[in-house]
Each structure stands twice: as structure tokens, then as C-alpha cells.
Design a protein around this motif. Structure first.
Motif, short mmCIF file in Angstrom:
data_model
loop_
_atom_site.label_atom_id
_atom_site.label_comp_id
_atom_site.label_asym_id
_atom_site.label_seq_id
_atom_site.Cartn_x
_atom_site.Cartn_y
_atom_site.Cartn_z
N ARG A 135 0.96 -1.04 -0.08
CA ARG A 135 0.00 -0.05 0.08
C ARG A 135 0.79 1.16 0.02
N GLY A 136 1.86 1.14 0.82
CA GLY A 136 2.89 2.42 0.63
C GLY A 136 3.45 2.80 -0.57
N HIS A 137 3.93 1.50 -1.33
CA HIS A 137 4.56 1.72 -2.68
C HIS A 137 3.41 2.09 -3.59
N LEU A 138 2.25 1.88 -3.48
CA LEU A 138 1.00 2.25 -4.32
C LEU A 138 0.66 3.44 -4.10
N ASP A 139 0.65 4.09 -2.79
CA ASP A 139 0.42 5.56 -2.28
C ASP A 139 1.33 6.47 -3.06
N TRP A 140 2.70 5.84 -2.76
CA TRP A 140 3.85 6.65 -3.20
C TRP A 140 3.67 6.87 -4.95
N SER A 141 3.44 5.73 -5.66
CA SER A 141 3.45 5.71 -6.91
C SER A 141 2.23 6.65 -7.57
#
Length: 89
Positions: free
Chosen positions: A74-80
């Protein structure tokens, strides 16, 4: 429940578990959960308690690892998604 009914449930649970009958795991767990929730206290041999504690630790560890992995994704998706929004502006 009578001892005969409990013994039958134990038998069915063992068949599902040892036969890896994944399609019946939910129902089996639900039956066992009903029984566990209805009991306030159970006397068990130390060896059984040790096995339950070991299995509980394994379950908790696996769930924690899965949760950490989901949070990481989720953190990577939010960052992306934030990066894409900045590009669009």
C-alpha cells in the motif's frame, strides 16, 4: 454436544486437515470456533498446551508478516499514485 458428536467432529476435522480438503476448511473452522467460543476454560495436558501455543505463535507470525507486506504494498502504491498526480499537474 455428546461425546459421540464431538468424536465425530474430531474425525471429520482430521479428515479435512490430513486430506487437505481446502474446500471444507471454512466449515470445519467454523464448527471448531463455535465450540471454542462456548467454553470458558479447558483443562489440557501440557503437551497439548505446548502444541497449541506453538501453532498460535506460527499463526500470529504469519498474519503479522502478511499484514506488514500488505502495508508495504500500500505504501508503494500510495507513493506511485502521488508521483502520477504530480506529473499530471
Amino acid at each position: 454436544m455428546t461425546q459421540k458428536e464431538l468424536s465425530h467432529l474430531i474425525f471429520l476435522s482430521e479428515v479435512v486437515l490430513t486430506g487437505k480438503k481446502k474446500s471444507l476448511m471454512d466449515e470445519t473452522l467454523q464448527c471448531l470456533l463455535y465450540i471454542v467460543k462456548s467454553v470458558e476454560e479447558v483443562e489440557l495436558p501440557d503437551t497439548v498446551v505446548d502444541q497449541i501455543e506453538s501453532l498460535t505463535a506460527l499463526i500470529e507470525s504469519d498474519l503479522r508478516n502478511e499484514n506488514e507486506r500488505i502495508q508495504e504494498i500500500r505504501g508503494h502504491l500510495d507513493w506511485s499514485q502521488k508521483g502520477r498526480r504530480k506529473e499530471q499537474d
